[in-house]
Motif scaffolding. Structure first.
Motif, mmCIF file in Angstrom:
data_model
loop_
_atom_site.group_PDB
_atom_site.id
_atom_site.type_symbol
_atom_site.label_atom_id
_atom_site.label_comp_id
_atom_site.label_asym_id
_atom_site.label_seq_id
_atom_site.Cartn_x
_atom_site.Cartn_y
_atom_site.Cartn_z
ATOM 1 N N ALA A 1 0.835 -1.199 0.000
ATOM 2 C CA ALA A 1 0.000 0.000 0.000
ATOM 3 C C ALA A 1 0.875 1.257 0.000
ATOM 4 C CB ALA A 1 -0.934 -0.004 1.199
ATOM 5 N N ARG A 2 1.950 1.240 0.775
ATOM 6 C CA ARG A 2 2.856 2.395 0.834
ATOM 7 C C ARG A 2 3.522 2.623 -0.512
ATOM 8 N NH1 ARG A 2 8.149 2.683 1.163
ATOM 9 N NH2 ARG A 2 8.355 0.498 1.722
ATOM 10 N N LEU A 3 4.000 1.548 -1.147
ATOM 11 C CA LEU A 3 4.654 1.686 -2.450
ATOM 12 C C LEU A 3 3.680 2.203 -3.501
ATOM 13 C CD1 LEU A 3 6.858 -1.539 -2.479
ATOM 14 C CD2 LEU A 3 7.627 0.821 -2.208
ATOM 15 N N ALA A 4 2.425 1.731 -3.466
ATOM 16 C CA ALA A 4 1.417 2.210 -4.414
ATOM 17 C C ALA A 4 1.145 3.694 -4.186
ATOM 18 C CB ALA A 4 0.141 1.394 -4.276
ATOM 19 N N LYS B 1 4.038 5.751 -5.515
ATOM 20 C CA LYS B 1 4.006 5.798 -6.971
ATOM 21 C C LYS B 1 2.952 6.800 -7.447
ATOM 22 C CE LYS B 1 3.827 2.682 -10.929
ATOM 23 N NZ LYS B 1 3.626 1.293 -11.353
ATOM 24 N N LYS B 2 1.805 6.798 -6.783
ATOM 25 C CA LYS B 2 0.721 7.717 -7.126
ATOM 26 C C LYS B 2 1.161 9.168 -6.868
ATOM 27 C CE LYS B 2 -3.956 8.849 -5.608
ATOM 28 N NZ LYS B 2 -4.990 8.517 -4.630
ATOM 29 N N ASP B 3 1.807 9.414 -5.725
ATOM 30 C CA ASP B 3 2.273 10.761 -5.390
ATOM 31 C C ASP B 3 3.351 11.228 -6.365
ATOM 32 O OD1 ASP B 3 0.530 10.772 -3.271
ATOM 33 O OD2 ASP B 3 2.073 10.348 -1.756
ATOM 34 N N LEU B 4 4.231 10.329 -6.752
ATOM 35 C CA LEU B 4 5.295 10.678 -7.687
ATOM 36 C C LEU B 4 4.703 11.060 -9.039
ATOM 37 C CD1 LEU B 4 8.341 10.878 -8.197
ATOM 38 C CD2 LEU B 4 8.277 8.506 -8.945
ATOM 39 N N ALA B 5 3.700 10.303 -9.489
ATOM 40 C CA ALA B 5 3.068 10.603 -10.774
ATOM 41 C C ALA B 5 2.353 11.949 -10.714
ATOM 42 C CB ALA B 5 2.093 9.498 -11.149
ATOM 43 N N ALA B 6 1.758 12.274 -9.570
ATOM 44 C CA ALA B 6 1.039 13.543 -9.437
ATOM 45 C C ALA B 6 2.005 14.724 -9.398
ATOM 46 C CB ALA B 6 0.192 13.531 -8.169
ATOM 47 N N ASN B 7 3.201 14.533 -8.895
ATOM 48 C CA ASN B 7 4.154 15.638 -8.756
ATOM 49 C C ASN B 7 5.165 15.732 -9.888
ATOM 50 O OD1 ASN B 7 3.032 16.491 -6.341
ATOM 51 N ND2 ASN B 7 4.267 15.080 -5.144
ATOM 52 N N THR B 8 5.131 14.820 -10.821
ATOM 53 C CA THR B 8 6.056 14.847 -11.945
ATOM 54 C C THR B 8 5.506 15.783 -13.017
ATOM 55 O OG1 THR B 8 6.705 12.575 -11.504
ATOM 56 C CG2 THR B 8 7.255 13.444 -13.661
ATOM 57 N N PRO B 9 6.286 16.765 -13.466
ATOM 58 C CA PRO B 9 5.793 17.688 -14.490
ATOM 59 C C PRO B 9 5.650 16.979 -15.832
ATOM 60 C CG PRO B 9 8.080 18.159 -13.975
ATOM 61 C CD PRO B 9 7.621 17.089 -13.033
ATOM 62 N N THR B 10 4.654 17.378 -16.582
ATOM 63 C CA THR B 10 4.439 16.807 -17.911
ATOM 64 C C THR B 10 5.178 17.642 -18.933
ATOM 65 O OG1 THR B 10 2.458 18.146 -18.214
ATOM 66 C CG2 THR B 10 2.159 15.953 -17.258
ATOM 67 N N LYS B 11 5.229 17.183 -20.168
ATOM 68 C CA LYS B 11 5.933 17.907 -21.222
ATOM 69 C C LYS B 11 5.276 19.256 -21.480
ATOM 70 C CE LYS B 11 7.892 14.057 -23.775
ATOM 71 N NZ LYS B 11 7.966 13.377 -25.065
ATOM 72 N N LYS B 12 3.968 19.290 -21.411
ATOM 73 C CA LYS B 12 3.262 20.543 -21.684
ATOM 74 C C LYS B 12 3.609 21.606 -20.649
ATOM 75 C CE LYS B 12 -0.678 18.612 -24.142
ATOM 76 N NZ LYS B 12 -2.126 18.443 -24.167
ATOM 77 N N SER B 13 3.747 21.196 -19.396
ATOM 78 C CA SER B 13 4.046 22.178 -18.355
ATOM 79 C C SER B 13 5.494 22.658 -18.435
ATOM 80 C CB SER B 13 3.756 21.596 -16.967
ATOM 81 O OG SER B 13 4.635 20.533 -16.705
ATOM 82 N N LEU B 14 6.357 21.880 -19.065
ATOM 83 C CA LEU B 14 7.748 22.293 -19.204
ATOM 84 C C LEU B 14 7.944 23.295 -20.336
ATOM 85 C CD1 LEU B 14 9.617 18.907 -18.677
ATOM 86 C CD2 LEU B 14 9.383 20.784 -17.059
ATOM 87 N N GLU B 15 7.058 23.252 -21.359
ATOM 88 C CA GLU B 15 7.183 24.164 -22.483
ATOM 89 C C GLU B 15 6.718 25.550 -22.067
ATOM 90 O OE1 GLU B 15 4.872 22.477 -25.581
ATOM 91 O OE2 GLU B 15 6.156 20.728 -25.802
ATOM 92 N N LYS B 16 7.365 26.583 -22.620
ATOM 93 C CA LYS B 16 6.970 27.951 -22.316
ATOM 94 C C LYS B 16 5.731 28.290 -23.140
ATOM 95 C CE LYS B 16 11.447 29.853 -21.129
ATOM 96 N NZ LYS B 16 12.434 30.887 -21.437
ATOM 97 N N PRO B 17 4.776 28.947 -22.534
ATOM 98 C CA PRO B 17 3.603 29.358 -23.304
ATOM 99 C C PRO B 17 3.991 30.448 -24.310
ATOM 100 C CG PRO B 17 3.450 30.129 -21.037
ATOM 101 C CD PRO B 17 4.656 29.254 -21.128
ATOM 102 N N ALA B 18 3.220 30.545 -25.371
ATOM 103 C CA ALA B 18 3.511 31.506 -26.426
ATOM 104 C C ALA B 18 3.362 32.937 -25.927
ATOM 105 C CB ALA B 18 2.594 31.268 -27.619
#
Length: 150
Positions: free
Chosen positions: A75-78, A81-98
């Motif tokens: 349960a702790r490992l799951a 993993k869930k917390d890590l996925a929620a806090n990992t930035p996605t590619k869209k958030s890394l790109e600068k907005p126009a």
């Protein structure tokens, strides 16, 4: 040959059975346990005083606790993993907005400092005071004038 193997197995089994550990005397000397008597030491019976029912009950509790610990770990490992996925930035958030602001123009002083930093080495270099030649704004004196000053 099969007879020799059988005899060898019998000898090994009889040796194993004959080496049974007899109950030894154990002395408690303060906070230390020892096989040798000590002054003021108490003789302790090292045998397990529990009944077989108590031992079985303890074994069941140990097994239950081990299964519970495994479930808690999963349960702790799951959750991690869930917390890590929620806090990992996605590619869209890394790109600068126009609509990002363009950088401000630097003042001349800031531009000079930036240029100087680019020229400087990433490594530390020790320098003695006065090593750098400074541009002198004073007029060079002529040797004739220097002679007159003496």
């Amino acid at each position: 040959m099969p007879g020799h193997t059988l005899i060898a197995m019998f000898i090994v089994a009889s040796c194993a059975l004959s080496t049974g550990a007899n109950a030894q005397k154990v002395y408690k000397c303060g906070n230390v346990y020892s096989q040798t008597p000590c002054p003021g030491g108490d003789l302790i019976d090292p045998a397990d005083p529990r009944t077989s029912a108590q031992k079985d009950q303890t074994d069941l509790a140990i097994g239950r606790d081990a299964r519970l610990a495994d479930a808690m770990e999963k349960a702790r490992l799951a959750q991690e993993k869930k917390d890590l996925a929620a806090n990992t930035p996605t590619k869209k958030s890394l790109e600068k907005p126009a609509s990002a602001k363009t950088p401000k123009k630097l003042s001349t002083q800031q531009a000079k400092l930036k240029k100087k930093k680019e020229k400087e080495s990433d490594y530390f270099v020790a320098q003695l005071p006065g090593d750098k030649k400074k541009k002198s704004t004073l007029k060079k004196s002529t040797p004739e004038k220097d002679v007159n000053k003496i």
